[in-house]
Each structure stands twice: as structure tokens, then as C-alpha cells.
Motif scaffolding. Structure first.
Motif, mmCIF file in Angstrom:
data_model
loop_
_atom_site.group_PDB
_atom_site.id
_atom_site.type_symbol
_atom_site.label_atom_id
_atom_site.label_comp_id
_atom_site.label_asym_id
_atom_site.label_seq_id
_atom_site.Cartn_x
_atom_site.Cartn_y
_atom_site.Cartn_z
ATOM 1 N N ASN A 21 0.830 -1.210 0.000
ATOM 2 C CA ASN A 21 0.000 0.000 0.000
ATOM 3 C C ASN A 21 0.862 1.257 0.000
ATOM 4 N N ALA A 22 1.851 1.301 0.881
ATOM 5 C CA ALA A 22 2.707 2.481 0.965
ATOM 6 C C ALA A 22 3.503 2.680 -0.316
ATOM 7 N N ALA A 23 3.957 1.583 -0.920
ATOM 8 C CA ALA A 23 4.717 1.701 -2.170
ATOM 9 C C ALA A 23 3.848 2.267 -3.291
ATOM 10 N N GLU A 24 2.650 1.724 -3.451
ATOM 11 C CA GLU A 24 1.739 2.212 -4.497
ATOM 12 C C GLU A 24 1.334 3.655 -4.230
ATOM 13 N N LEU A 25 1.018 3.946 -2.982
ATOM 14 C CA LEU A 25 0.619 5.294 -2.614
ATOM 15 C C LEU A 25 1.761 6.277 -2.843
ATOM 16 N N PRO A 151 -8.242 3.133 2.853
ATOM 17 C CA PRO A 151 -8.194 1.697 3.133
ATOM 18 C C PRO A 151 -6.953 1.062 2.524
ATOM 19 N N GLY A 152 -6.589 -0.083 3.042
ATOM 20 C CA GLY A 152 -5.532 -0.854 2.414
ATOM 21 C C GLY A 152 -6.047 -1.426 1.107
ATOM 22 N N CYS A 153 -5.238 -1.376 0.074
ATOM 23 C CA CYS A 153 -5.675 -1.827 -1.252
ATOM 24 C C CYS A 153 -5.014 -3.130 -1.675
ATOM 25 N N ARG A 154 -4.142 -3.658 -0.843
ATOM 26 C CA ARG A 154 -3.447 -4.919 -1.148
ATOM 27 C C ARG A 154 -2.801 -4.896 -2.529
ATOM 28 N N GLY A 155 -2.105 -3.796 -2.838
ATOM 29 C CA GLY A 155 -1.371 -3.725 -4.087
ATOM 30 C C GLY A 155 -2.213 -3.393 -5.305
ATOM 31 N N ARG A 156 -3.492 -3.039 -5.106
ATOM 32 C CA ARG A 156 -4.367 -2.750 -6.244
ATOM 33 C C ARG A 156 -4.675 -1.258 -6.379
ATOM 34 N N CYS A 157 -3.863 -0.402 -5.795
ATOM 35 C CA CYS A 157 -4.184 1.016 -5.782
ATOM 36 C C CYS A 157 -3.689 1.770 -7.009
ATOM 37 N N THR A 158 -2.930 1.155 -7.863
ATOM 38 C CA THR A 158 -2.390 1.872 -9.022
ATOM 39 C C THR A 158 -3.515 2.524 -9.804
ATOM 40 N N GLY A 159 -3.398 3.799 -10.017
ATOM 41 C CA GLY A 159 -4.394 4.542 -10.796
ATOM 42 C C GLY A 159 -5.644 4.885 -10.024
ATOM 43 N N SER A 160 -5.691 4.579 -8.739
ATOM 44 C CA SER A 160 -6.883 4.843 -7.962
ATOM 45 C C SER A 160 -6.918 6.238 -7.412
ATOM 46 N N TRP A 161 -5.773 6.856 -7.291
ATOM 47 C CA TRP A 161 -5.722 8.139 -6.606
ATOM 48 C C TRP A 161 -5.882 9.276 -7.553
#
Length: 161
Positions: A21-25, A151-161
Motif C-alpha cells: 500500500n505504501a509503495a503504491e501510494l 483503506p488498504g488496497c493490497r497492491g491494487r491502488c495503481t491509478g486509484s488516486w
């Protein structure tokens, strides 16, 4: 914009879960032009969460927390941050309907415990995050700083922000 990221989860500290999560964020925020000045990880303990958020708000004008927003007993980020900022948690009926609809699409009844995911701190702005099963929330704190719980995205946050 300078900001701090606070990841919450005992499983992160113990190495049971890699903090994707922190890496993607971090990548998404940097791409948006934000400067991350500090990243901290704390356990799922109210005193640790409260202290880390308070300290981050003293240093930064913008703090993003990730993790601890689920329906389980150890997911207490939203409650602790709301208490720290003197906010009540209020049930958002539209958000509750959205969560129920997600369970309906999966063909499952929504467990009663998931109702807590529709509680948001008074005055908060709901932050829909496409890759996450639940939204985050953000609100102005004392002295004009901002706090956002994601929330935690379990590595699926790419492009979400």
C-alpha cells in the motif's frame, strides 16, 4: 505539497504482510507532484495510532493513513483519528447502500459487522477509491491541516488516486 504517510497494521511490522500500500501510494503521490517527507508504520493499537497521527499533524499540513478501516476488531484507525480530532462517527446511508450493493453483486448477504464501514467522521469528505472495497475519508483538522484515512488496497491502488 508536503505530506506524511502513516501505514497501520501489526501484520506489517511483523513481516506477515509486505506493505505494498505504501509503495503504491508513494508512487501515485509523487507522480501527482506531492513530496512525501516521512513514512511511518505502527501497530493496530489505539495509543500507537493516536500518537503517530498527532505527531504527523504537528509536523505536516497533510497526513494520509492507510490500513485499519475494515470491519474487524483490530481495524480502529477511523475511530482513533476521529476521537483525536474531536469528531463523532456518523452512519452515511448512501455509503451503507453502496456497501450492501457490493455484497448483493457477489450474491452474499452483508454481515452486520460491515455496517461500521459506512460510518464516517462528522464533516468528512468521502473519498471513493476504485480499487478498494471500502472508501476512505478526509477532513480538515486543527490549524487547517488535512487528515485522510485510506483503506488498504493490497497492491491494487495503481491509478486509484
Amino acid at each position: 505539497m508536503k505530506l506524511e504517510v502513516l501505514t497501520i497494521g501489526t501484520e506489517l511490522l511483523l513481516g506477515y504482510t509486505v506493505d505494498t500500500n505504501a509503495a503504491e501510494l508513494g508512487r501515485a503521490l509523487a507522480a501527482a507532484g506531492a513530496e512525501i517527507t516521512r513514512r511511518t508504520t505502527v501497530a493496530d493499537r489505539p495509543d500507537a495510532i493516536r500518537a503517530a497521527v498527532a505527531e504527523a499533524l504537528d509536523r505536516s499540513r497533510f497526513v494520509i493513513t492507510t490500513g485499519g478501516l475494515g470491519p474487524t476488531r483490530d481495524d480502529m484507525t477511523k475511530t482513533v483519528v476521529a476521537q483525536l480530532l474531536g469528531k463523532r462517527l456518523l452512519l452515511d446511508e448512501r455509503l451503507l447502500a453502496s456497501i450492501k450493493a457490493r455484497f448483493d453483486r457477489m450474491g452474499r448477504p452483508m454481515p452486520a459487522v460491515n455496517r461500521t464501514q459506512a460510518e464516517v467522521p462528522e464533516g468528512a469528505v468521502i473519498l471513493p477509491i476504485r480499487a478498494a472495497p471500502r472508501p476512505g475519508s478526509g477532513w480538515r483538522t486543527r490549524a487547517g491541516a488535512w487528515s485522510c484515512c485510506s483503506p488498504g488496497c493490497r497492491g491494487r491502488c495503481t491509478g486509484s488516486w
